[in-house]
Design a protein around this motif. Sequence first.
Motif, short mmCIF file in Angstrom:
data_model
loop_
_atom_site.label_atom_id
_atom_site.label_comp_id
_atom_site.label_asym_id
_atom_site.label_seq_id
_atom_site.Cartn_x
_atom_site.Cartn_y
_atom_site.Cartn_z
N ARG A 24 0.83 -1.21 0.00
CA ARG A 24 0.00 0.00 0.00
C ARG A 24 0.86 1.26 0.00
O ARG A 24 0.63 2.20 -0.76
CB ARG A 24 -0.93 0.01 1.21
CG ARG A 24 -2.19 -0.79 1.02
CD ARG A 24 -3.21 -0.49 2.11
NE ARG A 24 -2.98 -1.20 3.35
CZ ARG A 24 -3.21 -2.49 3.54
NH1 ARG A 24 -3.66 -3.23 2.55
NH2 ARG A 24 -3.00 -3.04 4.70
N ARG A 25 1.87 1.28 0.85
CA ARG A 25 2.75 2.46 0.93
C ARG A 25 3.55 2.66 -0.35
O ARG A 25 3.75 3.79 -0.80
CB ARG A 25 3.69 2.33 2.12
CG ARG A 25 2.98 2.50 3.42
CD ARG A 25 3.94 2.41 4.58
NE ARG A 25 3.24 2.50 5.83
CZ ARG A 25 3.78 2.92 6.95
NH1 ARG A 25 5.05 3.27 6.98
NH2 ARG A 25 3.08 2.96 8.05
N ALA A 26 4.02 1.57 -0.92
CA ALA A 26 4.78 1.67 -2.17
C ALA A 26 3.90 2.22 -3.29
O ALA A 26 4.33 3.06 -4.08
CB ALA A 26 5.34 0.30 -2.56
N ARG A 27 2.66 1.76 -3.36
CA ARG A 27 1.73 2.26 -4.39
C ARG A 27 1.44 3.74 -4.19
O ARG A 27 1.40 4.49 -5.15
CB ARG A 27 0.42 1.47 -4.35
CG ARG A 27 0.57 0.10 -4.95
CD ARG A 27 -0.60 -0.40 -5.71
NE ARG A 27 -1.62 0.53 -6.09
CZ ARG A 27 -1.67 1.18 -7.26
NH1 ARG A 27 -0.73 1.01 -8.15
NH2 ARG A 27 -2.66 1.98 -7.54
N LEU A 28 1.24 4.16 -2.96
CA LEU A 28 0.97 5.57 -2.70
C LEU A 28 2.17 6.45 -3.04
O LEU A 28 2.02 7.53 -3.59
CB LEU A 28 0.59 5.78 -1.22
CG LEU A 28 -0.82 5.37 -0.84
CD1 LEU A 28 -1.03 5.49 0.66
CD2 LEU A 28 -1.84 6.24 -1.56
N GLY A 29 3.35 5.97 -2.68
CA GLY A 29 4.57 6.75 -2.90
C GLY A 29 5.01 6.80 -4.35
O GLY A 29 5.49 7.82 -4.84
N ARG A 30 4.87 5.71 -5.06
CA ARG A 30 5.39 5.61 -6.43
C ARG A 30 4.35 5.70 -7.53
O ARG A 30 4.66 6.02 -8.65
CB ARG A 30 6.17 4.29 -6.61
CG ARG A 30 7.39 4.18 -5.75
CD ARG A 30 8.42 5.15 -6.24
NE ARG A 30 9.63 5.03 -5.46
CZ ARG A 30 10.81 5.34 -5.90
NH1 ARG A 30 10.96 5.77 -7.13
NH2 ARG A 30 11.85 5.21 -5.14
N ARG A 31 3.11 5.32 -7.21
CA ARG A 31 2.01 5.32 -8.17
C ARG A 31 2.36 4.60 -9.48
O ARG A 31 2.31 5.20 -10.56
CB ARG A 31 1.54 6.73 -8.45
CG ARG A 31 1.10 7.47 -7.22
CD ARG A 31 0.24 8.65 -7.55
NE ARG A 31 -0.11 9.40 -6.37
CZ ARG A 31 -1.07 9.10 -5.50
NH1 ARG A 31 -1.77 8.03 -5.68
NH2 ARG A 31 -1.33 9.86 -4.46
N PRO A 32 2.71 3.32 -9.40
CA PRO A 32 3.07 2.58 -10.61
C PRO A 32 1.84 2.33 -11.48
O PRO A 32 0.72 2.26 -10.97
CB PRO A 32 3.63 1.27 -10.07
CG PRO A 32 2.93 1.09 -8.77
CD PRO A 32 2.75 2.48 -8.20
N PRO A 33 2.03 2.20 -12.78
CA PRO A 33 0.90 1.91 -13.66
C PRO A 33 0.42 0.47 -13.47
O PRO A 33 1.13 -0.36 -12.88
CB PRO A 33 1.49 2.09 -15.06
CG PRO A 33 2.95 1.82 -14.89
CD PRO A 33 3.29 2.31 -13.51
N ALA A 34 -0.78 0.19 -13.96
CA ALA A 34 -1.29 -1.19 -13.91
C ALA A 34 -0.31 -2.09 -14.64
O ALA A 34 0.38 -1.67 -15.57
CB ALA A 34 -2.66 -1.26 -14.58
N GLY A 35 -0.21 -3.32 -14.19
CA GLY A 35 0.72 -4.26 -14.81
C GLY A 35 1.99 -4.44 -14.01
O GLY A 35 2.87 -5.20 -14.39
N LEU A 36 2.09 -3.74 -12.88
CA LEU A 36 3.24 -3.89 -11.99
C LEU A 36 3.42 -5.37 -11.67
O LEU A 36 2.46 -6.08 -11.43
CB LEU A 36 2.99 -3.12 -10.69
CG LEU A 36 3.99 -3.33 -9.55
CD1 LEU A 36 5.30 -2.63 -9.89
CD2 LEU A 36 3.42 -2.79 -8.26
N VAL A 37 4.66 -5.86 -11.71
CA VAL A 37 4.94 -7.27 -11.40
C VAL A 37 5.59 -7.33 -10.03
O VAL A 37 6.58 -6.64 -9.77
CB VAL A 37 5.86 -7.92 -12.46
CG1 VAL A 37 6.17 -9.35 -12.08
CG2 VAL A 37 5.20 -7.86 -13.83
#
Length: 82
Positions: free
Chosen positions: A11-24
């Motif tokens: 959750r924190r990584a997504r909030l901080g980096r906002r990667p596009p869909a398809g993150l592996v």
Amino acid sequence: MPEDLVSEALRRARLGRRPPAGLVIYSDQGSQYTAPRFKGLVAKHGAQQSMSRRGNCYDNAHAESFRRRLKAELLDGGSFPG
């Protein structure tokens, strides 16, 4: 390692980096990574989970080796732009 810990890290990584869909997301077969809650969080964010087959720790070895080399060559004591 509790499932809550890896879910919160995601959750924190997504909030901080906002990667596009398809993150592996590479992981092993640990119970925290196979927990329904974590798998649901991965799917909710449009990510894909890649993990070794049971009893075969070498499945993700190529990805881990590539990431280690990439990090060593690109960082060279520095950091990725954030």
